[in-house]
Design a protein around this motif. Structure first.
Motif, short mmCIF file in Angstrom:
data_model
loop_
_atom_site.label_atom_id
_atom_site.label_comp_id
_atom_site.label_asym_id
_atom_site.label_seq_id
_atom_site.Cartn_x
_atom_site.Cartn_y
_atom_site.Cartn_z
N ARG A 122 7.52 58.91 -2.22
CA ARG A 122 7.91 57.36 -2.34
C ARG A 122 7.73 56.90 -0.96
O ARG A 122 7.84 57.51 0.22
CB ARG A 122 9.49 57.30 -2.39
CG ARG A 122 10.12 57.68 -3.51
CD ARG A 122 9.43 57.39 -4.94
NE ARG A 122 9.64 55.73 -5.14
CZ ARG A 122 10.48 54.96 -5.74
NH1 ARG A 122 11.50 55.66 -6.32
NH2 ARG A 122 10.43 53.59 -5.76
N GLN A 123 6.97 55.60 -0.98
CA GLN A 123 6.71 54.97 0.26
C GLN A 123 6.69 53.68 -0.08
O GLN A 123 5.91 53.08 -0.97
CB GLN A 123 5.24 55.53 0.64
CG GLN A 123 4.69 55.00 1.82
CD GLN A 123 3.33 55.56 2.20
OE1 GLN A 123 2.85 56.75 1.72
NE2 GLN A 123 2.31 54.83 3.05
N SER A 124 7.42 52.90 0.77
CA SER A 124 7.86 51.46 0.40
C SER A 124 6.21 50.53 0.80
O SER A 124 6.34 49.52 -0.05
CB SER A 124 8.96 50.91 1.11
OG SER A 124 8.65 50.79 2.54
N ALA A 144 6.53 55.29 6.45
CA ALA A 144 6.06 56.79 6.58
C ALA A 144 6.16 57.75 5.28
O ALA A 144 5.17 58.45 5.16
CB ALA A 144 6.72 57.47 7.63
N GLY A 145 6.93 57.16 4.48
CA GLY A 145 7.28 57.80 3.32
C GLY A 145 7.59 59.40 3.23
O GLY A 145 7.72 59.95 4.12
N ALA A 146 8.07 59.59 2.09
CA ALA A 146 8.75 61.11 1.82
C ALA A 146 8.82 61.41 0.41
O ALA A 146 8.70 60.59 -0.19
CB ALA A 146 10.11 61.13 2.69
N ILE A 153 9.41 53.57 -9.72
CA ILE A 153 8.14 54.41 -8.83
C ILE A 153 6.92 53.76 -9.20
O ILE A 153 6.70 53.70 -10.36
CB ILE A 153 8.12 55.76 -9.30
CG1 ILE A 153 9.22 56.58 -9.06
CG2 ILE A 153 6.92 56.57 -8.74
CD1 ILE A 153 9.74 58.07 -10.00
N ALA A 154 6.30 53.28 -8.19
CA ALA A 154 4.87 52.58 -8.55
C ALA A 154 3.78 53.60 -8.55
O ALA A 154 3.68 54.43 -7.98
CB ALA A 154 4.62 51.72 -7.18
N PHE A 155 2.99 53.47 -9.90
CA PHE A 155 1.75 54.26 -10.20
C PHE A 155 0.92 53.40 -10.75
O PHE A 155 1.19 52.37 -11.47
CB PHE A 155 2.33 55.42 -10.83
CG PHE A 155 2.81 55.15 -12.26
CD1 PHE A 155 2.01 55.01 -13.27
CD2 PHE A 155 4.28 55.22 -12.24
CE1 PHE A 155 2.54 54.97 -14.39
CE2 PHE A 155 4.67 54.94 -13.70
CZ PHE A 155 3.99 54.85 -14.71
N ILE A 192 -0.97 52.44 -0.87
CA ILE A 192 -0.33 50.86 -0.92
C ILE A 192 1.25 51.07 -1.09
O ILE A 192 1.90 50.33 -0.30
CB ILE A 192 -1.03 50.08 -1.98
CG1 ILE A 192 -2.39 50.13 -1.59
CG2 ILE A 192 -0.57 48.86 -2.26
CD1 ILE A 192 -3.30 49.25 -2.93
N LYS A 193 1.64 51.76 -2.18
CA LYS A 193 2.79 51.76 -2.52
C LYS A 193 3.10 53.31 -3.14
O LYS A 193 2.44 53.45 -4.33
CB LYS A 193 3.33 50.75 -3.02
CG LYS A 193 4.98 50.53 -3.11
CD LYS A 193 5.33 49.63 -4.02
CE LYS A 193 6.89 49.38 -3.82
NZ LYS A 193 7.42 48.62 -4.75
#
Lengths: 241, 248
Positions: B9-11, B16-18, B52-54, B110-111
């Protein structure tokens, strides 16, 4: 109109400039790696041929060593090729490794499972260890600084290369260093031989699968032949007269 | 079946995401992997959480949009399969699944699982085309192409530009993609004319984008959903080498 006028090489650029630019590109540095790798592989084959003469006894082996030392032109041609090829091979490795580590700044959380041979993935490590071994090998048998007590002279005043070899490999840990280095060299060659053809654009649907297997066989076969010498000394097959 | 998911997940690009854990309940084994994520997203949205963006589009395995690394393998690692064509029957009840975006400097996130693959577009803009002057359309079959050449062009043309090759490569190299494009156009008489300029322009752009170099590990070939052979990489190397000595 053709957008191909975008082509980066300015017309009339001297060949040498264009070649230098090519060799510092990602594909060009791999071409340098392939060509110098081919030189080093050729050297290994010739070196092995000479080494195997040890099985013909002290006289033949010493005679071969003296003939080689006596032929300054050949000796320096080979040394020149190595002095040129080794730094270039190293430079190409450093250049592409730097690009590769920069190309993936964030690592995967779950280890990359995309299949590849371990030998192929560890070319840099095996290469660096082989380079370190190469220096030790020169210090041992060429410069006579690593184990000077093993160097004896023949009545003619020349170095007794045969007894130096037997004395050297009679020490088990020296033999062990050589065997380990050869196993890593086998790994390096088993991928390197196939890889150099691919970098030079030499691919054939009919023969490339065979080349991959040949690369393994040549890599391990060559190194098994090198390893046979310290093993033969330790087993007493090759011994002092 | 029920699954435990670990999802990146990264907004946004600067976050930084995790990795974050989710539970996928009552997953139907006939679902595709993307449909499974759709169900997870519906539940997340019903709870007021961010979905969740994909990336996805055709869901037929031909558009090249879906892009996720599943348990360390792009598209899940089944031979010749994209993520949208990967079915949940390949997983077992209680499995833990790690889902990550393509990882490459040239493919910034990107996200969440969506990465920016416009580096590929810029490579195409440099040479992934055939220059045709305007005029009347040529007669069909006026330009005979040997079957063998046509087959090779078609094999390479199967590339959908998904970027799995880059994601799989230890070095983050785009050589399979660039090779496929060069081979696709180079094996036709219309594209053969510009093959040397094309090889040079596309590989220079590839370097400029920050992709890695090729070490001939063939990881790309193993994960390519269109099973494109590393032969195209050798062809690209050969073209570039020839281009040097032709002064083109």
């Amino acid at each position: 109109m053709s957008q191909a006028t975008d082509a980066p090489a300015p017309t009339g650029e001297p060949l040498i400039g264009s070649l230098l630019r090519f060799f510092s590109s990602s594909i060009g540095s791999k071409v340098v790696m392939a060509l110098t790798g081919a030189v080093l592989w050729g050297f290994l084959l010739a070196h092995l041929g000479g080494n195997l003469m040890v099985y013909f006894g002290p006289e033949t082996y010493n005679h071969y060593a003296q003939a080689l030392k006596g032929n300054a032109a050949l000796l320096w041609a080979v040394r020149g090729a190595l002095i040129a090829a080794i730094p270039l091979h190293f430079w190409a490795a450093v250049q592409s490794s730097a690009k590769n580590s920069a190309a993936r700044p964030v690592a995967y959380a779950y280890a990359n499972r995309s299949p590849a041979r371990t030998a192929a993935k560890s070319m840099l490590v095996t290469g660096l260890v082989i380079a370190a071994f190469f220096v030790y090998h020169l210090a041992h048998f060429t410069w006579h600084v690593a184990h000077p007590e093993q160097v004896k002279l023949l009545p003619s005043g020349e170095v007794d290369v045969y007894s130096m070899l037997v004395n050297g490999f009679s020490v088990w840990w020296i033999s062990a260093i050589y065997v380990v280095a050869q196993l890593l060299l086998a790994q390096h060659l088993s991928h390197g031989i196939y890889s150099l053809f691919q970098h030079l654009g030499l691919y054939g649907a009919s023969w490339t699968p065979f080349l991959k297997r040949a690369s393994l066989a040549i890599g391990y076969g060559l190194c098994a032949a090198f390893i046979s010498i310290p093993v033969a000394v330790l087993l007493g097959v090759v011994k002092l007269p | 079946m029920n699954l435990k998911l670990h999802v990146w997940r990264q907004s946004g690009p600067n976050d930084a995401g995790a990795m974050k854990e989710y539970v996928a309940k009552n997953v139907n084994p006939h679902m595709s992997f993307l449909e499974m994520l759709d169900v997870v997203n519906e539940e997340l949205q019903s709870k007021g959480e961010e979905a969740i963006a994909f990336d996805h589009d055709c869901r037929e395995g031909i558009c090249g949009m879906c892009s996720m690394v599943i348990n360390g393998l792009p598209h899940g690692g089944h031979r010749g399969v994209t993520t949208c064509q990967l079915h949940m029957r390949h997983f077992n009840d209680g499995d833990e699944i790690w889902i990550e975006p393509w990882r490459a400097k040239a493919f910034p996130v990107i996200k969440d699982l969506v990465v920016d693959r416009s580096a590929f577009d810029r490579i195409i803009q440099k040479g992934g085309f055939v220059s045709v002057n305007t005029g009347g359309a040529p007669d069909a079959n006026a330009l005979p192409i040997p079957k063998k050449e046509a087959d090779q062009a078609f094999e390479a043309a199967a590339c959908i530009g998904c970027g799995a090759c880059v994601a799989a490569c230890k070095n983050g190299s785009a050589m399979l993609f660039v090779g496929a494009k060069a081979s696709h156009l180079g094996h036709t008489p219309q594209g053969d004319v510009e093959r040397f300029d094309r090889a040079r322009a596309m590989t220079m752009q590839m370097d400029a984008e920050g992709f890695g170099t090729c070490s001939n590990l063939s990881q790309c070939e193993a994960v390519c959903p269109k099973t494109i052979s590393v032969k195209v990489i050798a062809e690209l190397n050969r073209d570039l080498l020839k281009a040097q000595f032709k002064g083109k």
